[in-house]
Scaffold this active site. Structure first.
Site, PDB file in Angstrom:
ATOM      1  N   GLN A  88      -2.540   2.964   9.726  1.00  0.00           N
ATOM      2  CA  GLN A  88      -1.218   3.005   9.070  1.00  0.00           C
ATOM      3  C   GLN A  88      -0.213   3.822   9.882  1.00  0.00           C
ATOM      4  OE1 GLN A  88      -4.150   3.475   7.514  1.00  0.00           O
ATOM      5  NE2 GLN A  88      -4.081   2.864   5.379  1.00  0.00           N
ATOM      6  N   ASP A 144      -1.917  10.876  -2.618  1.00  0.00           N
ATOM      7  CA  ASP A 144      -2.246   9.782  -3.539  1.00  0.00           C
ATOM      8  C   ASP A 144      -2.496  10.284  -4.957  1.00  0.00           C
ATOM      9  OD1 ASP A 144      -2.907   8.558  -0.761  1.00  0.00           O
ATOM     10  OD2 ASP A 144      -2.720   6.911  -2.193  1.00  0.00           O
ATOM     11  N   ASN A 178      -5.461  12.443  -0.198  1.00  0.00           N
ATOM     12  CA  ASN A 178      -4.592  11.646   0.683  1.00  0.00           C
ATOM     13  C   ASN A 178      -5.493  10.922   1.674  1.00  0.00           C
ATOM     14  OD1 ASN A 178      -1.905  10.784   1.436  1.00  0.00           O
ATOM     15  ND2 ASN A 178      -2.147  11.977   3.309  1.00  0.00           N
ATOM     16  N   LYS A 179      -4.883  10.131   2.521  1.00  0.00           N
ATOM     17  CA  LYS A 179      -5.615   9.308   3.481  1.00  0.00           C
ATOM     18  C   LYS A 179      -6.687  10.096   4.220  1.00  0.00           C
ATOM     19  CE  LYS A 179      -5.400   5.842   3.887  1.00  0.00           C
ATOM     20  NZ  LYS A 179      -6.384   4.994   3.154  1.00  0.00           N
ATOM     21  N   ARG A 204       0.855  -1.191   0.000  1.00  0.00           N
ATOM     22  CA  ARG A 204       0.000   0.000   0.000  1.00  0.00           C
ATOM     23  C   ARG A 204       0.886   1.234   0.000  1.00  0.00           C
ATOM     24  NH1 ARG A 204       1.751   1.934   3.878  1.00  0.00           N
ATOM     25  NH2 ARG A 204       0.629   3.863   3.504  1.00  0.00           N
ATOM     26  N   GLY A 205       0.228   2.398  -0.183  1.00  0.00           N
ATOM     27  CA  GLY A 205       0.993   3.629  -0.355  1.00  0.00           C
ATOM     28  C   GLY A 205       1.168   3.831  -1.849  1.00  0.00           C
ATOM     29  N   ALA A 206       0.839   5.047  -2.319  1.00  0.00           N
ATOM     30  CA  ALA A 206       0.740   5.259  -3.769  1.00  0.00           C
ATOM     31  C   ALA A 206       1.990   4.826  -4.555  1.00  0.00           C
ATOM     32  CB  ALA A 206       0.380   6.723  -4.027  1.00  0.00           C
TER      33      ALA A 206
HETATM   34  O1  MRU Z   1      -4.780   3.365   1.677  1.00  0.00           O
HETATM   35  P1  MRU Z   1      -3.300   3.538   1.690  1.00  0.00           P
HETATM   36  O2  MRU Z   1      -2.652   3.064   2.936  1.00  0.00           O
HETATM   37  O3  MRU Z   1      -2.648   2.999   0.438  1.00  0.00           O
HETATM   38  O4  MRU Z   1      -3.110   5.130   1.655  1.00  0.00           O
HETATM   39  C1  MRU Z   1      -1.816   5.647   1.643  1.00  0.00           C
HETATM   40  C2  MRU Z   1      -1.779   7.112   1.816  1.00  0.00           C
HETATM   41  O5  MRU Z   1      -2.782   7.787   1.896  1.00  0.00           O
HETATM   42  C3  MRU Z   1      -0.415   7.735   1.811  1.00  0.00           C
HETATM   43  O6  MRU Z   1      -0.401   8.896   2.590  1.00  0.00           O
HETATM   44  C4  MRU Z   1      -0.067   8.113   0.368  1.00  0.00           C
HETATM   45  O7  MRU Z   1      -0.177   7.006  -0.469  1.00  0.00           O
HETATM   46  C5  MRU Z   1       1.279   8.665   0.263  1.00  0.00           C
HETATM   47  S1  MRU Z   1       2.468   7.387   0.371  1.00  0.00           S
HETATM   48  C6  MRU Z   1       3.974   7.963   0.055  1.00  0.00           C
END
Ligand code: MRU
Length: 340
Positions: free
Chosen positions: A187, A228, A238-239, A55-57
């Site tokens: 997270q 994201d 973002n989250k 996970r994480g973009a």
């Molecule tokens: O749902 P997730 O855990 O994939 O969401 C991740 C986020 O929102 C992060 O802040 C974002 O991807 C930036 S990661 C460098």
């Protein structure tokens, strides 16, 4: 990233390719267990993206790049595989960017594995540079607030929001990080706290709804998050929970920075209203550690992301410098020619 296990400290990435397998830290299991998930085919990779093993973009993007290379090596129809991988999560731009770029390069005749490895190396290098650019914002004694996990787990290595912190720590600065726990998937509590602990960075996990309290008391100097998807006008997804942190930061006169590689920018979208926000399953809200905390008769709503308007952003920390929202058009040329 540095990972401490018992008396041992080792350097590992969150995603890599081994022969034709895609190997990932299983982020669902941290911090209790450090285990690795091996995707040997497209279905397993799609499961890993959808269920947030990875996970994480930027990390999703790299896993997808390896997935495209793997599919080519397994003689699958690349166009079909590309659509399947892209349909797993809708919000992070990196997933779409990585798949489209890798398919285009492979169709031009480049070697699949090299295309994916080059993509991965570029993301890691961009994140390292984000660290170099952003560490100047972190002083000895700074008090930083971050949301979700925008660390090495989310980007293969270094991180986006956490890269400046890693770099500042390695330059000998000591500072403190407020880590939003980030309900419902935690997270922040599970992943960011684990990464900061491994780096020896002083931090405390706070309940999401404590962030405003600390900002209003004057206990926070700077907020840094990842993103994201960032649209042409500087709005960003973002989250879930990021928007309210940005509003409270502005209310309290605090700088709010967003760190991201080029792959997160989507210059094809004019503004944040055009971003598709992923809605995830109700059980992520209903259950904590498998135990239901809500009445059986209640429904839950679970948007995974929110949209923060550009007016709340002090600057975007990128590998190419820090840009105000009104200046990000300067990145468009680099974005278009991708590997320039
Ligand atoms: O749902 P997730 O855990 O994939 O969401 C991740 C986020 O929102 C992060 O802040 C974002 O991807 C930036 S990661 C460098």
């Amino acid at each position: 990233m540095l990972v401490k296990t018992g008396n041992d400290t080792r350097e590992i990435s969150s995603v890599w390719m081994e022969n034709s397998d895609i190997v990932m830290i299983d982020q669902r299991l941290l911090p209790e267990k450090l285990e690795f998930f091996r995707a040997t085919n497209t279905d397993e990779l799609c499961f890993a993206i959808r269920e947030m093993v990875v996970r994480g973009a930027p990390a999703i993007g790299v896993a997808a790049a390896f997935g495209i290379a793997q599919a080519k090596m397994q003689h699958k129809d690349l166009r079909d595989v590309a659509e399947k991988i892209k349909s797993q999560r809708p919000t992070a731009h990196d997933l779409f960017y990585a798949v489209d770029e890798c398919v285009a390069e492979i169709e031009k005749g480049s070697a699949p594995e090299k295309v994916a490895r080059d993509y991965c190396n570029r993301i890691v290098e961009e994140c390292r540079k984000i660290g170099e650019v952003g560490e100047k914002l972190i002083f000895h004694g700074s008090r930083v607030l971050t949301h979700c996990n925008a660390g090495a787990l989310a980007t293969v290595d270094w991180g986006t929001a956490l890269a400046p912190l890693r770099m500042a720590k390695r330059k000998g600065r000591n500072f403190f990080v407020f880590v939003d726990e980030t309900r419902p998937r935690l997270q922040g509590a599970r992943l960011t706290a684990w990464e900061l602990g491994n780096e020896g960075i002083e931090h405390a996990v706070i309940a999401d709804n404590a962030a405003g309290y600390y900002m209003a008391r004057g206990d926070v100097d700077i907020v840094i998050t990842g993103a994201d998807r960032i649209t042409a006008n500087g709005d960003f997804a973002n989250k879930i929970g990021t928007y309210e942190k940005a509003v409270v930061a502005k209310e309290n006169g605090l700088p709010f920075y967003v760190a991201a590689p080029l792959s997160t920018f989507d210059f094809n979208l004019k503004n944040g209203r055009q971003i598709k926000v992923e809605m995830r399953g109700e059980e992520e809200v209903h259950l904590i550690d498998g135990t239901r905390i809500t009445p059986e008769t209640s429904r839950a709503l679970n948007p995974a992301f929110d949209i923060t308007p550009a007016r709340y952003v002090t600057g975007f920390i990128t590998a190419f410098g820090i840009f105000r929202p009104s200046q990000i058009f300067a990145l468009k040329e680099k974005w278009r020619c991708r590997k320039c």
